[in-house]
Design an enzyme around this catalytic site. Structure first.
Site, PDB file in Angstrom:
ATOM      1  N   GLY A 199       0.809  -1.228   0.000  1.00  0.00           N
ATOM      2  CA  GLY A 199       0.000   0.000   0.000  1.00  0.00           C
ATOM      3  C   GLY A 199       0.834   1.266   0.000  1.00  0.00           C
ATOM      4  O   GLY A 199       0.303   2.358   0.168  1.00  0.00           O
ATOM      5  N   LYS A 217       5.979  18.926  -3.979  1.00  0.00           N
ATOM      6  CA  LYS A 217       6.329  19.271  -2.601  1.00  0.00           C
ATOM      7  C   LYS A 217       7.481  20.279  -2.569  1.00  0.00           C
ATOM      8  O   LYS A 217       7.474  21.219  -1.771  1.00  0.00           O
ATOM      9  CB  LYS A 217       6.683  18.003  -1.821  1.00  0.00           C
ATOM     10  CG  LYS A 217       5.440  17.130  -1.607  1.00  0.00           C
ATOM     11  CD  LYS A 217       5.800  15.729  -1.163  1.00  0.00           C
ATOM     12  CE  LYS A 217       4.554  14.906  -0.868  1.00  0.00           C
ATOM     13  NZ  LYS A 217       4.851  13.480  -0.689  1.00  0.00           N
ATOM     14  N   GLY A 314       0.096   8.336   5.472  1.00  0.00           N
ATOM     15  CA  GLY A 314      -0.649   7.483   6.391  1.00  0.00           C
ATOM     16  C   GLY A 314      -1.754   8.267   7.074  1.00  0.00           C
ATOM     17  O   GLY A 314      -1.664   9.482   7.240  1.00  0.00           O
TER      18      GLY A 314
HETATM   19  N1  LIG Z   1      -2.908   9.243   1.825  1.00  0.00           N
HETATM   20  C1  LIG Z   1      -1.934   9.912   2.420  1.00  0.00           C
HETATM   21  O1  LIG Z   1      -1.156   9.360   3.214  1.00  0.00           O
HETATM   22  C2  LIG Z   1      -1.738  11.385   2.119  1.00  0.00           C
HETATM   23  C3  LIG Z   1      -0.677  12.076   2.748  1.00  0.00           C
HETATM   24  C4  LIG Z   1      -0.540  13.454   2.541  1.00  0.00           C
HETATM   25  C5  LIG Z   1      -1.421  14.097   1.690  1.00  0.00           C
HETATM   26  N2  LIG Z   1      -2.434  13.391   1.057  1.00  0.00           N
HETATM   27  C6  LIG Z   1      -3.342  14.128   0.194  1.00  0.00           C
HETATM   28  O2  LIG Z   1      -4.629  14.157   0.820  1.00  0.00           O
HETATM   29  C7  LIG Z   1      -5.657  14.153  -0.167  1.00  0.00           C
HETATM   30  C8  LIG Z   1      -6.599  12.987   0.104  1.00  0.00           C
HETATM   31  O3  LIG Z   1      -5.879  11.773   0.000  1.00  0.00           O
HETATM   32  P1  LIG Z   1      -6.494  10.398   0.566  1.00  0.00           P
HETATM   33  O4  LIG Z   1      -5.367   9.420   0.514  1.00  0.00           O
HETATM   34  O5  LIG Z   1      -7.190  10.621   1.838  1.00  0.00           O
HETATM   35  O6  LIG Z   1      -7.539  10.045  -0.596  1.00  0.00           O
HETATM   36  P2  LIG Z   1      -8.696   8.966  -0.540  1.00  0.00           P
HETATM   37  O7  LIG Z   1      -8.442   7.945   0.504  1.00  0.00           O
HETATM   38  O8  LIG Z   1      -8.915   8.523  -1.941  1.00  0.00           O
HETATM   39  O9  LIG Z   1      -9.999   9.809  -0.070  1.00  0.00           O
HETATM   40  C9  LIG Z   1     -10.561  10.799  -0.883  1.00  0.00           C
HETATM   41  C10 LIG Z   1     -11.896  11.200  -0.258  1.00  0.00           C
HETATM   42  O10 LIG Z   1     -12.416  12.320  -0.970  1.00  0.00           O
HETATM   43  C11 LIG Z   1     -13.734  12.029  -1.399  1.00  0.00           C
HETATM   44  N3  LIG Z   1     -14.004  12.739  -2.642  1.00  0.00           N
HETATM   45  C12 LIG Z   1     -13.312  12.697  -3.799  1.00  0.00           C
HETATM   46  N4  LIG Z   1     -13.882  13.495  -4.707  1.00  0.00           N
HETATM   47  C13 LIG Z   1     -14.951  14.056  -4.123  1.00  0.00           C
HETATM   48  C14 LIG Z   1     -15.953  14.961  -4.548  1.00  0.00           C
HETATM   49  N5  LIG Z   1     -15.948  15.469  -5.779  1.00  0.00           N
HETATM   50  N6  LIG Z   1     -16.900  15.333  -3.663  1.00  0.00           N
HETATM   51  C15 LIG Z   1     -16.918  14.837  -2.402  1.00  0.00           C
HETATM   52  N7  LIG Z   1     -15.999  13.972  -1.941  1.00  0.00           N
HETATM   53  C16 LIG Z   1     -15.038  13.587  -2.786  1.00  0.00           C
HETATM   54  C17 LIG Z   1     -13.754  10.527  -1.575  1.00  0.00           C
HETATM   55  O11 LIG Z   1     -15.086  10.061  -1.580  1.00  0.00           O
HETATM   56  P3  LIG Z   1     -15.461   8.670  -2.320  1.00  0.00           P
HETATM   57  O12 LIG Z   1     -14.754   7.593  -1.524  1.00  0.00           O
HETATM   58  O13 LIG Z   1     -16.917   8.588  -2.211  1.00  0.00           O
HETATM   59  O14 LIG Z   1     -14.939   8.771  -3.719  1.00  0.00           O
HETATM   60  C18 LIG Z   1     -12.947  10.108  -0.344  1.00  0.00           C
HETATM   61  O15 LIG Z   1     -13.764  10.158   0.810  1.00  0.00           O
HETATM   62  C19 LIG Z   1      -4.928  14.107  -1.514  1.00  0.00           C
HETATM   63  O16 LIG Z   1      -4.780  15.411  -1.987  1.00  0.00           O
HETATM   64  C20 LIG Z   1      -3.576  13.512  -1.164  1.00  0.00           C
HETATM   65  O17 LIG Z   1      -2.554  13.917  -2.067  1.00  0.00           O
HETATM   66  C21 LIG Z   1      -2.591  12.064   1.259  1.00  0.00           C
END
Ligand SMILES: NC(=O)c1ccc[n+]([C@@H]2O[C@H](COP(=O)([O-])OP(=O)(O)OC[C@H]3O[C@@H](n4cnc5c(N)ncnc54)[C@H](OP(=O)(O)O)[C@@H]3O)[C@@H](O)[C@H]2O)c1
Length: 439
Positions: A199, A217, A314
């Site tokens: 993952g 970044k 994470g």
């Molecule tokens: N994952 C990490 O460790 C991490 C670390 C630092 C920064 N980030 C950043 O944080 C952000 C989110 O990442 P994530 O990993 O949390 O993504 P994720 O697990 O895919 O979650 C995305 C969320 O946003 C919702 N969403 C997407 N499009 C939407 C819309 N048009 N209207 C309403 N809700 C919407 C999704 O809903 P559905 O499930 O219903 O599609 C889901 O709940 C990104 O910009 C990423 O680059 C992530």
């Protein structure tokens, strides 16, 4: 006078609305809920998550979503247009519709927290200007290096310094892959498949492996550190997909470790900004950063050298950064001080071409195993002002040999001129690798 986002009573909760409840959203929500009593005391006012929007609540991932009293919003626009919400937390990802939602939230005098590096790297100027115009806060600590508090450190704790140089390992996926190649001797494709199984890497790993994520970044960090707007396209970028175990093994023999580094530095002529795999000397503290961890090494005019280390991704580490931003904004709301820390890109510094870089290089080339080849290459290098620090010749088969060079510091343009001539020699089959070296 811009309207302030808050309602004024100290007893009324500060209302939060989430856009997205995936990895980051759920981690921030959990962090907030788990620590709500102490957070309330730290802020001096209660906080409440009023509503949460996702695209589709009918997915297995939301079956047990612990939303407590938060409402499931009809959609993201319902959160942004809700007059009772003070802080919008954007953790949905992507540039659109995130940018339109964030801009509308700001126009509606709401403060915004985002974890979205792509959004800030691509639309940061517009978003920060709108926040400034409305006198509200926009904070994005989680967008760079997840749980590591580097943005607040640069904007506040180190604000008295002139930042001279910054070197980051800001992409956990590539650091995991390179660690596996170094420590276990895995080929790149095996290490990538493992990262995907754990993952750490997406199904389509391009953004990480080709250095796009690190470039986003670096553009954000450099804009803050050097007080000058950096567009992501101005960052020189190379990925790690071309690296082989031979490059990792030569690094070990020569006293280096291969890392994907994001490097920003200010020279008298301008800013040099680059993301590329690098031979990093084993004595550098960043070589001890292994697996999916991140770290940023910063050199400031007064503080000297400091290093920030931790989990770059994470659910809970990123949630920690998001909640830190929420608390900071909530304090500003309480003290009617939102917008106190606006964009700090005061200058318009020149961004130099990567050819202006002055550094050492590691070169690996395959050549015909004939007398005089090494000498001819050395002559070309010397004629172009590239001085050689060490040379290794190995794998001589009678037909082919491999030559590895480490140069002294040289301006990159001179090295490139020399390599064009070397590549044109009949006896040179190919220049397999050319990496910059950092001590
Ligand atoms: N994952 C990490 O460790 C991490 C670390 C630092 C920064 N980030 C950043 O944080 C952000 C989110 O990442 P994530 O990993 O949390 O993504 P994720 O697990 O895919 O979650 C995305 C969320 O946003 C919702 N969403 C997407 N499009 C939407 C819309 N048009 N209207 C309403 N809700 C919407 C999704 O809903 P559905 O499930 O219903 O599609 C889901 O709940 C990104 O910009 C990423 O680059 C992530």
């Amino acid at each position: 006078m811009p309207k302030r986002a808050s309602r004024t009573s100290d007893a009324a909760p500060i209302n939060i609305g989430f856009l997205g409840f995936g990895t980051v959203g759920a981690g921030a929500f959990q962090t907030l809920c788990d620590n709500l009593p102490s957070i309330t005391l730290k802020v001096g006012r209660p906080l409440a998550v009023k509503s949460v929007a996702v695209r589709n609540w009918n997915q297995p991932r939301y079956a047990n979503a612990p939303l407590c009293t938060a409402q499931r919003a009809k959609d993201a626009w319902a959160v942004v247009e809700d007059p009772e919400i003070d802080i919008v937390v954007e953790c949905m990802g992507g540039v659109e519709p995130a940018a339109e939602l964030v801009l509308q939230a700001l126009r509606n005098h709401k403060n915004v927290v985002t974890a979205n590096k792509e959004l800030i790297a691509r639309r940061g100027r517009e978003i920060l200007e709108e926040a400034d115009k409305q006198g509200v806060d926009i904070q994005f600590e989680a967008a760079v290096a997840g749980g590591i508090p580097i943005i607040r450190a640069l904007k506040e704790s180190l604000a008295g310094n002139r930042i001279q140089r910054m070197i980051g390992i800001v992409n956990g996926t590539t650091n995991y892959i390179l660690t596996q190649m170094t420590e276990r001797g895995c080929e790149f494709t095996t290490a990538l498949a493992e990262a995907q199984a754990k993952g750490y890497a997406e199904k389509d790993p391009t953004a990480d492996v080709e250095g796009h994520d690190a470039a986003y970044k670096l553009s954000i960090l450099a804009s803050i550190a050097f007080e000058s707007r950096v567009d992501v396209e101005q960052v020189h970028r190379e990925g790690i997909a071309g690296l082989t175990l031979a490059d990792i093994e030569y690094a070990r023999q020569l006293g280096y470790v291969v890392k994907l580094l994001a490097i920003g530095e200010e020279t008298p002529a301008g800013l040099l900004l680059r993301v590329h795999p690098t031979y990093l000397h084993h004595s550098h503290p960043l070589t001890s950063v292994s697996g999916a961890f991140n770290a940023i090494w910063v050199q400031g005019s007064s503080v000297g050298k400091v290093m920030f280390y931790g989990q770059g991704a994470g659910s809970l580490p990123t949630g920690s950064a998001v909640v830190g931003d929420i608390i900071d904004i909530a304090r500003n709301i309480r003290h009617k001080a939102t917008g106190r820390l606006p964009c700090t890109c005061f200058s318009n510094k020149t961004i130099l071409d990567v050819n202006e870089t002055v550094t050492k290089f590691y070169l690996r080339m395959e050549v015909a195993d004939r007398p005089g080849v090494l000498g001819r290459i050395a002559t070309i290098l010397g004629n172009e002002g590239v001085s050689v620090a060490s040379v290794l010749q190995s794998n001589a088969s009678g037909e082919e040999a491999e030559i590895v060079w480490v140069t002294h510091e040289v301006q990159e343009v001179k090295l490139r001129r020399a390599l064009e001539q070397v590549q044109a020699l009949d006896a040179v089959k190919c220049i397999r690798t050319c990496l910059r070296v950092e001590d």
